[in-house]
Design a protein around this motif. Structure first.
Motif, PDB file in Angstrom:
ATOM      1  N   ILE A   6       0.828  -1.208   0.000  1.00  0.00           N
ATOM      2  CA  ILE A   6       0.000   0.000   0.000  1.00  0.00           C
ATOM      3  C   ILE A   6       0.864   1.260   0.000  1.00  0.00           C
ATOM      4  O   ILE A   6       0.440   2.321  -0.458  1.00  0.00           O
ATOM      5  CB  ILE A   6      -0.978   0.004   1.197  1.00  0.00           C
ATOM      6  N   PHE A   7       2.113   1.157   0.486  1.00  0.00           N
ATOM      7  CA  PHE A   7       2.999   2.320   0.539  1.00  0.00           C
ATOM      8  C   PHE A   7       3.776   2.522  -0.768  1.00  0.00           C
ATOM      9  O   PHE A   7       4.601   3.429  -0.865  1.00  0.00           O
ATOM     10  CB  PHE A   7       3.987   2.193   1.705  1.00  0.00           C
ATOM     11  N   HIS A   8       3.515   1.681  -1.756  1.00  0.00           N
ATOM     12  CA  HIS A   8       4.233   1.762  -3.039  1.00  0.00           C
ATOM     13  C   HIS A   8       3.316   2.192  -4.188  1.00  0.00           C
ATOM     14  O   HIS A   8       3.683   2.042  -5.344  1.00  0.00           O
ATOM     15  CB  HIS A   8       4.861   0.412  -3.375  1.00  0.00           C
ATOM     16  N   LYS A   9       2.138   2.698  -3.866  1.00  0.00           N
ATOM     17  CA  LYS A   9       1.157   2.983  -4.908  1.00  0.00           C
ATOM     18  C   LYS A   9       1.094   4.451  -5.321  1.00  0.00           C
ATOM     19  O   LYS A   9       0.239   4.837  -6.101  1.00  0.00           O
ATOM     20  CB  LYS A   9      -0.225   2.512  -4.443  1.00  0.00           C
ATOM     21  N   TRP A  97       7.504   4.599  12.221  1.00  0.00           N
ATOM     22  CA  TRP A  97       8.173   5.788  11.675  1.00  0.00           C
ATOM     23  C   TRP A  97       7.632   5.991  10.267  1.00  0.00           C
ATOM     24  O   TRP A  97       7.718   5.075   9.439  1.00  0.00           O
ATOM     25  CB  TRP A  97       9.688   5.597  11.633  1.00  0.00           C
ATOM     26  N   ASN A  98       7.056   7.143   9.991  1.00  0.00           N
ATOM     27  CA  ASN A  98       6.584   7.462   8.654  1.00  0.00           C
ATOM     28  C   ASN A  98       7.687   8.185   7.887  1.00  0.00           C
ATOM     29  O   ASN A  98       8.445   8.976   8.468  1.00  0.00           O
ATOM     30  CB  ASN A  98       5.318   8.317   8.693  1.00  0.00           C
ATOM     31  N   TYR A  99       7.732   7.965   6.571  1.00  0.00           N
ATOM     32  CA  TYR A  99       8.815   8.548   5.774  1.00  0.00           C
ATOM     33  C   TYR A  99       8.482   8.462   4.295  1.00  0.00           C
ATOM     34  O   TYR A  99       7.578   7.721   3.882  1.00  0.00           O
ATOM     35  CB  TYR A  99      10.140   7.828   6.037  1.00  0.00           C
ATOM     36  N   VAL A 100       9.258   9.200   3.517  1.00  0.00           N
ATOM     37  CA  VAL A 100       9.219   9.124   2.057  1.00  0.00           C
ATOM     38  C   VAL A 100      10.623   8.794   1.576  1.00  0.00           C
ATOM     39  O   VAL A 100      11.611   9.387   2.038  1.00  0.00           O
ATOM     40  CB  VAL A 100       8.735  10.442   1.430  1.00  0.00           C
ATOM     41  N   ALA A 101      10.719   7.833   0.661  1.00  0.00           N
ATOM     42  CA  ALA A 101      12.013   7.466   0.081  1.00  0.00           C
ATOM     43  C   ALA A 101      11.823   7.087  -1.374  1.00  0.00           C
ATOM     44  O   ALA A 101      10.900   6.341  -1.706  1.00  0.00           O
ATOM     45  CB  ALA A 101      12.643   6.308   0.851  1.00  0.00           C
ATOM     46  N   VAL A 102      12.698   7.599  -2.225  1.00  0.00           N
ATOM     47  CA  VAL A 102      12.721   7.239  -3.642  1.00  0.00           C
ATOM     48  C   VAL A 102      14.116   6.719  -3.954  1.00  0.00           C
ATOM     49  O   VAL A 102      15.114   7.378  -3.631  1.00  0.00           O
ATOM     50  CB  VAL A 102      12.378   8.443  -4.540  1.00  0.00           C
ATOM     51  N   HIS A 103      14.193   5.543  -4.566  1.00  0.00           N
ATOM     52  CA  HIS A 103      15.468   4.935  -4.924  1.00  0.00           C
ATOM     53  C   HIS A 103      15.603   4.841  -6.439  1.00  0.00           C
ATOM     54  O   HIS A 103      14.676   4.404  -7.124  1.00  0.00           O
ATOM     55  CB  HIS A 103      15.579   3.524  -4.343  1.00  0.00           C
ATOM     56  N   PHE A 104      16.761   5.247  -6.938  1.00  0.00           N
ATOM     57  CA  PHE A 104      17.107   5.073  -8.350  1.00  0.00           C
ATOM     58  C   PHE A 104      18.200   4.010  -8.435  1.00  0.00           C
ATOM     59  O   PHE A 104      19.193   4.065  -7.706  1.00  0.00           O
ATOM     60  CB  PHE A 104      17.606   6.374  -8.960  1.00  0.00           C
ATOM     61  N   ILE A 105      18.021   3.046  -9.333  1.00  0.00           N
ATOM     62  CA  ILE A 105      18.952   1.933  -9.483  1.00  0.00           C
ATOM     63  C   ILE A 105      19.487   1.939 -10.909  1.00  0.00           C
ATOM     64  O   ILE A 105      18.722   2.111 -11.864  1.00  0.00           O
ATOM     65  CB  ILE A 105      18.253   0.600  -9.182  1.00  0.00           C
ATOM     66  N   SER A 166       9.794   3.488  -4.985  1.00  0.00           N
ATOM     67  CA  SER A 166       9.450   4.527  -4.026  1.00  0.00           C
ATOM     68  C   SER A 166       8.570   3.990  -2.912  1.00  0.00           C
ATOM     69  O   SER A 166       7.766   3.068  -3.117  1.00  0.00           O
ATOM     70  CB  SER A 166       8.736   5.701  -4.719  1.00  0.00           C
ATOM     71  N   THR A 167       8.759   4.550  -1.729  1.00  0.00           N
ATOM     72  CA  THR A 167       7.912   4.274  -0.573  1.00  0.00           C
ATOM     73  C   THR A 167       7.404   5.598  -0.020  1.00  0.00           C
ATOM     74  O   THR A 167       8.200   6.495   0.272  1.00  0.00           O
ATOM     75  CB  THR A 167       8.687   3.535   0.537  1.00  0.00           C
ATOM     76  N   SER A 207      -1.381  11.221  -4.962  1.00  0.00           N
ATOM     77  CA  SER A 207      -2.156  10.301  -5.789  1.00  0.00           C
ATOM     78  C   SER A 207      -1.694   8.873  -5.602  1.00  0.00           C
ATOM     79  O   SER A 207      -0.502   8.594  -5.595  1.00  0.00           O
ATOM     80  CB  SER A 207      -2.001  10.694  -7.270  1.00  0.00           C
ATOM     81  N   SER A 208      -2.644   7.970  -5.426  1.00  0.00           N
ATOM     82  CA  SER A 208      -2.320   6.578  -5.141  1.00  0.00           C
ATOM     83  C   SER A 208      -2.602   5.662  -6.321  1.00  0.00           C
ATOM     84  O   SER A 208      -3.329   4.681  -6.212  1.00  0.00           O
ATOM     85  CB  SER A 208      -3.097   6.104  -3.912  1.00  0.00           C
ATOM     86  N   HIS A 209      -2.080   6.026  -7.472  1.00  0.00           N
ATOM     87  CA  HIS A 209      -2.143   5.142  -8.627  1.00  0.00           C
ATOM     88  C   HIS A 209      -0.909   4.256  -8.640  1.00  0.00           C
ATOM     89  O   HIS A 209       0.118   4.589  -8.041  1.00  0.00           O
ATOM     90  CB  HIS A 209      -2.206   5.968  -9.929  1.00  0.00           C
TER      91      HIS A 209
END
Length: 212
Positions: A6-9, A97-105, A166-167, A207-209
């Motif tokens: 649900i945190f990846h939408k 703990w709530n947070y936002v993280a975006v990872h580029f690989i 992303s989370t 937005s949760s798409h």
């Protein structure tokens, strides 16, 4: 990244906008005996196919690039905050703990040294623009020869992005009233980084798409 789907939408456009605005992250590369990290500013290109950055020449990651391109992960984080179970107003909750993280690989590659000055100018322009109406700093303000001397200590690098993850952990697994109650306490107690932004996003999650 958090395992709860649900945190990846959150729509990928929101994640890219967040990463562009932040433009600072932690670069990670596998190594022996422990992983290597570098904390770096970066610039995403228009279609997010690559990110430009620079490293100190003596950085172990930069040294590894002399031998071969490297598989890396660039983590972009903040805001974040501790969440007390008491803030929900319902029973049988636990701390989190709530947070936002975006990872580029992707693949990290050294760039020609002659690209460095233009990269530094683009980076400084990106950040100086956010300080308007302060007159922007530019490298032309440097004394002759000083900029060139300093640039000998750093190298230009490009990350060719192959995947983005992303989370957005904002309490989306809680009822609206419960999540918003916690958000008000986040704003009040300011325990974390940029908690006012996190509280706003908890009140109205992006937005949760499904990411695309």
């Amino acid at each position: 990244m958090h395992p709860n789907p649900i945190f990846h939408k959150t729509d990928a456009e929101h994640s890219l906008a967040f990463a562009r605005d932040r433009s600072f992250g932690t670069l990670a590369m596998n190594a022996d005996p422990v992983p290597l990290f570098a904390h770096i500013p970066f610039l995403l290109n228009e279609d997010a196919s690559h990110a430009d950055l620079h490293l100190v020449r003596s950085n172990p990651i930069a040294r590894a690039l002399k031998a071969a391109n490297q598989n890396v992960r660039l983590a972009v984080t903040a805001p974040d905050s501790y969440i007390s179970p008491d803030w929900y107003g319902i029973e049988d909750q636990v701390p989190t703990w709530n947070y936002v993280a975006v990872h580029f690989i992707g693949q990290l590659e050294l760039q020609p040294q002659e690209h460095l000055h233009a990269l530094l100018d683009r980076q400084s322009a990106h950040f100086e623009k956010q300080l308007l109406p302060k007159p922007p700093w530019t490298s032309s303000k440097m004394s002759q020869g000083v900029m060139e001397k300093m640039m000998r200590a750093i190298v230009p690098v490009r990350l060719y992005i192959e995947d983005m993850q992303s989370t957005w952990k904002l309490g989306q697994n809680k009822p609206d009233a419960v999540r918003q109650s916690a958000a008000r306490h986040v704003a009040k107690h300011e325990m974390g980084a940029d908690t006012s932004t996190l509280a706003d996003w908890m009140q109205t999650p992006p937005s949760s798409h499904e990411p695309h």
